[in-house]
Design an enzyme around this catalytic site. Structure first.
Site, PDB file in Angstrom:
ATOM      1  N   LYS A 271      -8.732   3.231 -16.769  1.00  0.00           N
ATOM      2  CA  LYS A 271      -8.329   2.241 -15.973  1.00  0.00           C
ATOM      3  C   LYS A 271      -9.890   2.081 -15.729  1.00  0.00           C
ATOM      4  CE  LYS A 271      -4.443   4.227 -13.887  1.00  0.00           C
ATOM      5  NZ  LYS A 271      -3.808   2.906 -13.429  1.00  0.00           N
TER       6      LYS A 271
ATOM      7  N   LYS B 197      -6.770   5.730  -8.059  1.00  0.00           N
ATOM      8  CA  LYS B 197      -5.324   5.263  -9.218  1.00  0.00           C
ATOM      9  C   LYS B 197      -5.960   6.662  -9.885  1.00  0.00           C
ATOM     10  CE  LYS B 197      -7.268   1.355 -10.603  1.00  0.00           C
ATOM     11  NZ  LYS B 197      -5.668   0.458 -10.523  1.00  0.00           N
ATOM     12  N   ARG B 198      -5.328   6.715 -10.288  1.00  0.00           N
ATOM     13  CA  ARG B 198      -5.086   8.381 -11.530  1.00  0.00           C
ATOM     14  C   ARG B 198      -6.887   7.945 -12.264  1.00  0.00           C
ATOM     15  NH1 ARG B 198      -1.463  12.077 -11.820  1.00  0.00           N
ATOM     16  NH2 ARG B 198      -2.545  12.880 -14.059  1.00  0.00           N
TER      17      ARG B 198
ATOM     18  N   THR C 145       0.602  -1.762  -9.851  1.00  0.00           N
ATOM     19  CA  THR C 145       1.356  -2.024  -8.787  1.00  0.00           C
ATOM     20  C   THR C 145       0.543  -1.275  -7.481  1.00  0.00           C
ATOM     21  OG1 THR C 145       2.217   0.303  -8.916  1.00  0.00           O
ATOM     22  CG2 THR C 145       3.652  -1.241  -9.441  1.00  0.00           C
TER      23      THR C 145
ATOM     24  N   HIS D  90       6.766   1.623 -19.587  1.00  0.00           N
ATOM     25  CA  HIS D  90       5.845   1.259 -18.792  1.00  0.00           C
ATOM     26  C   HIS D  90       4.272   1.487 -19.876  1.00  0.00           C
ATOM     27  CE1 HIS D  90       7.496   1.818 -15.623  1.00  0.00           C
ATOM     28  NE2 HIS D  90       8.166   2.626 -15.778  1.00  0.00           N
TER      29      HIS D  90
ATOM     30  N   LYS E 211      -0.737  -3.468  -3.237  1.00  0.00           N
ATOM     31  CA  LYS E 211      -0.251  -2.962  -2.261  1.00  0.00           C
ATOM     32  C   LYS E 211      -1.771  -3.305  -1.207  1.00  0.00           C
ATOM     33  CE  LYS E 211       1.752   1.294  -4.330  1.00  0.00           C
ATOM     34  NZ  LYS E 211       0.479   2.686  -5.019  1.00  0.00           N
TER      35      LYS E 211
HETATM   36  C1  LIG Z   1       0.484   2.306  -5.762  1.00  0.00           C
HETATM   37  C2  LIG Z   1      -0.324   4.310  -6.481  1.00  0.00           C
HETATM   38  C3  LIG Z   1      -0.326   4.081  -7.465  1.00  0.00           C
HETATM   39  C4  LIG Z   1      -0.237   3.646  -8.487  1.00  0.00           C
HETATM   40  O1  LIG Z   1      -1.526   2.532  -8.931  1.00  0.00           O
HETATM   41  P1  LIG Z   1      -2.216   2.091  -9.886  1.00  0.00           P
HETATM   42  O2  LIG Z   1      -3.689   1.322  -9.162  1.00  0.00           O
HETATM   43  O3  LIG Z   1      -0.948   0.737 -10.144  1.00  0.00           O
HETATM   44  O4  LIG Z   1      -2.676   2.637 -11.135  1.00  0.00           O
HETATM   45  C5  LIG Z   1      -0.653   5.831  -8.333  1.00  0.00           C
HETATM   46  N1  LIG Z   1      -0.971   6.654  -7.040  1.00  0.00           N
HETATM   47  C6  LIG Z   1      -0.106   6.725  -5.588  1.00  0.00           C
HETATM   48  C7  LIG Z   1      -0.144   7.500  -5.098  1.00  0.00           C
HETATM   49  C8  LIG Z   1       0.221   5.063  -5.509  1.00  0.00           C
HETATM   50  O5  LIG Z   1       1.060   4.544  -3.925  1.00  0.00           O
END
Ligand SMILES: *Cc1c(COP(=O)(O)O)cnc(C)c1O
Length: 833
Positions: free
Chosen positions: A572, A566-567, A674, A373, A678
């Protein structure tokens, strides 16, 4: 370990009839649970309404759950086991309602109790058993496997405390424990009869067995009991319920006898506490490892209990011929976290089943598969050899032997290449010897995959290059996805209804059909476009209400919703986003309002509690928000909010409401992402770098419907040798203004100097994330966003095209690829189709 459980008392199996799903029966069952099971009557807290409803729904999964188990356990059936330290599930009620197709009768049933479904569903705590993308991916995979009827069982840990809850105080992140299991969890069934014993510590004894063969005993261990809790994973309207099996650690029963008899009862209970520590808490590190002993215990606990359980299931079907084992099992390891499974399966096959090394290795290396990952060095797991020796002495012996045989193979292929041997050794030599878990995973697996095309390419070109030269056939790509059930059908009912009205509803299980929306993006379908905008507007109102409640900030739903959730991590680059926000703020102050678009900027995410820089970035976001939102000159043109405690259930409100999705990582650092998928599915446009799955999103939707900016991965590598951040500051007046405004304390009057560490990091020639190198290109792309937003009709067409092009990013497609290339399972064919 099951001898004291009376699971062999014969009983008459009563045939189960499916329950009725009409509103009346649902209402009666709900009432019965509330009153007769929970003992609640008038005026109870809404959480009990949620529990009563959850039990009502769970009943409706039982027949298919039992049926699915029965089918998967047929003799000779090949099964996959998805092993992951994280499953970021979120809430289950709404998802199960959708899959069972009983939303409407349930709403009707609840009307009699003067309560609405949304209110009841919001009582469910998120199952936050993961950090971020990696854990959420595992949850989306489980959903798709059930929908595709693939015989896949998930194995994880039932953490008593999930991901911490984030509060913001004075702009700073405060962590609070997430005791999500305080109330009973209706979505789990404890199956103590299938508990497994897991060993720790002790020492090994080598001996000759009665046939004169070298054997090993692992003795003097401190054992812990792993108790499985099963969660049902329903497929979408397909009578299938798969299983997620989560292990809880408890003390073994006999632990306390000696001490109890010696009168030290409380010490004996202490031991129980100690055992239960293993599944007490999820480590809150995303993309970094901290090398704590308890974490290694968690990893072995999961690997050992799960492998023993898979073996138990197989032997229970009457299997004892281990030459058939590999043909019927595949274990998919989600990152290196469960990789000790490679050595554990060797141990079980040799020490407990009496197989020889060659035979055991042929089995192990033919049923393990590994998903990588990340390329970030700080995330690559290495365990100190001395820790292994103390905690898992038998496993260390096996790892040494795997390594010795592997290095022999390497030196046959490249005689005399000692530098290569040193690089490829599973044991990293040096003052402090370490076990390289990624190397163990590669050596022990028949498949190694990355999670997006670029990432998989970078793996074989870089980090894993030596291994690729040795075994090119092992390496493959499986681009991530997300489940359209949770992330569209459940989270965005308005858009779901609108789409189904035009192209039917089979896109929910075959997302490629969204391509049928493409013609509807043409200008002549202006009525459809108006409805598309109405749906988005309603979703924005819903998010605005959440932002008001959580942040006290007023978002105007007519403005552009610009979102990065995101985190929080330097790679990022939430900082890049923030520099742009400050740039916009300066433009307002300077009156430079040419082609201005009103914006609401939403940022959210948790920082690892030990990650000081990430936490300071949160403070900076909040400080900038405070100034921008209260400056009268801004006058509604710009709003900034940091949404606390970002999690799955908040993303369900955020993604459907976003206009612009910020995917701005340093190129080459975000393995896939991911969140980007979404947002795309829900009709947001992406502003993004050429990184991870952004590249595949860009290819799917076309350059004219995507805001691309920034350096490419190879540019980043090249620039690294001669990176001069001051150069950008000197040559860019806007950037200089932004940096000076932050430096002078405009956003932190009462706490001088607190942001110096942040500025120093991005102004350093050693900044690995090269934030300033992308500033100008990012600002330019953002101007294109603003210009595009002025033409709402054009924006709507681009939005529709994003949704229409997102079919590839369904985890149904991802799972089909895993199955085609790695798992090779036969989907279950149930009567009816
Ligand atoms: C989808 C999702 C992530 C992943 O987000 P990235 O932008 O790909 O880092 C992290 N936390 C939650 C709660 C999510 O639903």
């Amino acid at each position: 370990m099951t001898e004291h459980f009376s699971d062999h008392i014969p009983y008459v199996a009563i045939p189960l009839d499916p329950l009725s799903n009409d509103a009346e029966t649902l209402g009666a069952d709900f009432q019965r649970y509330l009153s007769y099971h929970l003992g609640r009557f008038q005026g109870c807290r809404p959480v009990y309404l949620y529990q009563a409803l959850a039990y009502t729904l769970r009943d409706r999964l039982m027949v298919d759950w039992r049926g699915t188990w029965g089918e998967y356990l047929q003799p000779g059936k090949r099964r996959a086991y998805y092993m992951s330290l994280e499953f970021l599930i979120g809430r289950s009620l709404g998802n199960n309602l959708l899959n069972l197709d009983i939303c409407e009768p349930t709403k009707t049933a609840l009307l009699n109790y003067c309560t609405d479904l949304e209110e009841v569903a919001s009582q469910e705590p998120d199952a936050g058993l993961g950090n971020g993308g990696l854990g959420r991916l595992a949850a989306c995979f489980m959903d798709s496997c059930a929908t595709l009827r693939l015989p896949v069982l998930g194995y994880g840990i039932r953490y008593e405390y999930g991901m911490f809850r984030q509060h913001i105080e004075n702009g700073y992140q405060i962590e609070n424990p997430d005791h999500w299991l305080r109330d009973p969890n209706p979505w789990e069934v404890e199956r103590a009869e299938y508990s497994q014993r897991v060993q720790f510590g002790g020492h090994t004894e080598h001996f000759l067995d009665h046939r004169g063969r070298q054997r090993v005993r692992w003795v003097g261990t401190n054992d812990v009991l792993a108790v499985p809790f099963d969660m049902p994973v329903s497929g979408y309207k397909n009578d299938t319920v798969n299983t997620l099996r989560l292990w809880k650690a408890t003390a073994t029963d006999e632990f306390n006898l000696d001490e109890f008899n010696a009168g030290s009862y409380t010490e004996a209970v202490e031991a129980k506490n100690h055992a239960e520590h293993i599944s007490m808490v999820l480590y809150p590190n995303d993309s970094s490892e901290n090398g704590k002993e308890l974490r290694l215990r968690q990893q072995y606990f999961l690997a050992s209990a799960s492998l023993k359980d898979a073996i138990r299931l197989w032997e229970r079907q009457g299997n004892h011929d281990y030459s058939k084992f590999a043909a019927e099992h595949v274990f998919q390891m989600n990152d290196t976290h469960p990789t000790i499974a490679v050595a554990e399966l060797m141990r079980l096959l040799m020490d407990e089943k009496g197989l020889g090394w060659e035979e055991a290795w042929a089995i192990t290396s033919n049923c393990m598969a590994y998903t990588n990952h990340t390329l970030l060095p700080e995330a690559l797991e290495r365990w100190a050899v001395h820790l292994f020796a103390k905690l898992l002495p038998r496993l260390l012996e096996i790892i040494y032997e795997i390594n010795a045989r592997f290095l022999r193979e390497v030196s046959m292929k490249w005689p005399g290449d000692t530098e290569r041997l040193r690089r490829m050794s599973i044991i990293e030599e040096g003052p402090r010897q370490q076990v390289r878990m990624a190397w163990l995973a590669i050596v022990g697996s028949f498949s190694v995959n990355g999670v997006a095309a670029l990432h998989s390419q970078l793996l074989v070109d870089g980090l894993f290059h030596d291994f690729y030269e040795l075994w090119p056939e092992k390496f493959n790509n499986k681009t991530n996805g997300v489940t359209p059930r949770r992330w569209v059908a459940h989270a965005n009912p308005g858009m779901t209804a609108l789409i189904s009205e035009h192209i039917g509803d089979s896109w929910v299980r075959d997302l490629s059909q969204l391509a049928k929306l493409k013609p509807l993006a043409e200008p002549e379908h202006s009525a459809f476009h108006a409805r598309w905008r109405e749906v988005k507007y309603a979703n924005k109102q819903r998010l605005a209400a959440l932002v008001k409640k959580e942040c006290g900030v007023d978002f105007n739903p007519h403005a552009l919703f610009d979102v990065q959730v995101k985190r929080i991590h330097e790679y990022k680059r939430q900082l890049l986003n923030l520099l742009h926000v400050v740039h916009l703020y300066r433009r307002i102050k300077l009156g430079k309002l040419d082609h201005w678009a009103d914006r609401c900027v939403l940022i959210g995410g948790k920082a690892a509690p030990g990650y000081a820089m990430a936490k300071r970035i949160i403070k900076l976001i909040n400080s900038v928000a405070e100034v921008v939102n209260t400056d009268p000159d801004v006058d509604g043109r710009l709003k900034v909010a940091f949404i606390p405690n970002y999690r799955v259930s908040s993303m369900e409100v955020i993604a459907p409401a976003a206009n612009l999705s910020e995917q701005i990582s340093t190129a080459g650092k975000e393995a896939s992402g991911t969140g980007n998928m979404k947002f795309m599915m829900n009709g947001a446009l992406t502003i993004g770098t050429y990184d991870g799955a952004n590249i595949e999103i860009l290819e799917a939707v076309g350059e004219s419907n995507f805001f691309l900016f920034g350096l490419r991965a190879d540019d980043v590598d090249e620039l690294r040798h001669c990176y001069r951040p001051w150069h950008y500051v000197e040559h860019d007046e806007d950037l200089r203004g932004v940096i000076e405004l932050i430096r002078c304390g405009h956003f932190n009057m009462t706490e001088p100097g607190i942001f110096d560490m942040v500025l120093d990091a991005i102004l350093s020639p050693h900044d690995p994330w090269m934030t300033l190198a992308d500033f100008r290109s990012y600002v330019n792309a953002q101007e294109q966003v603003s210009i595009a937003w002025q033409d709402q009709e054009h924006w709507t067409r681009m939005s529709i095209l994003n949704t229409a092009s997102s079919g590839f990013f369904s985890t149904d497609r991802t799972m089909e690829e895993y199955n085609r290339d790695i798992w090779k399972l036969t989907p279950e064919n149930r009567n009816g189709d």
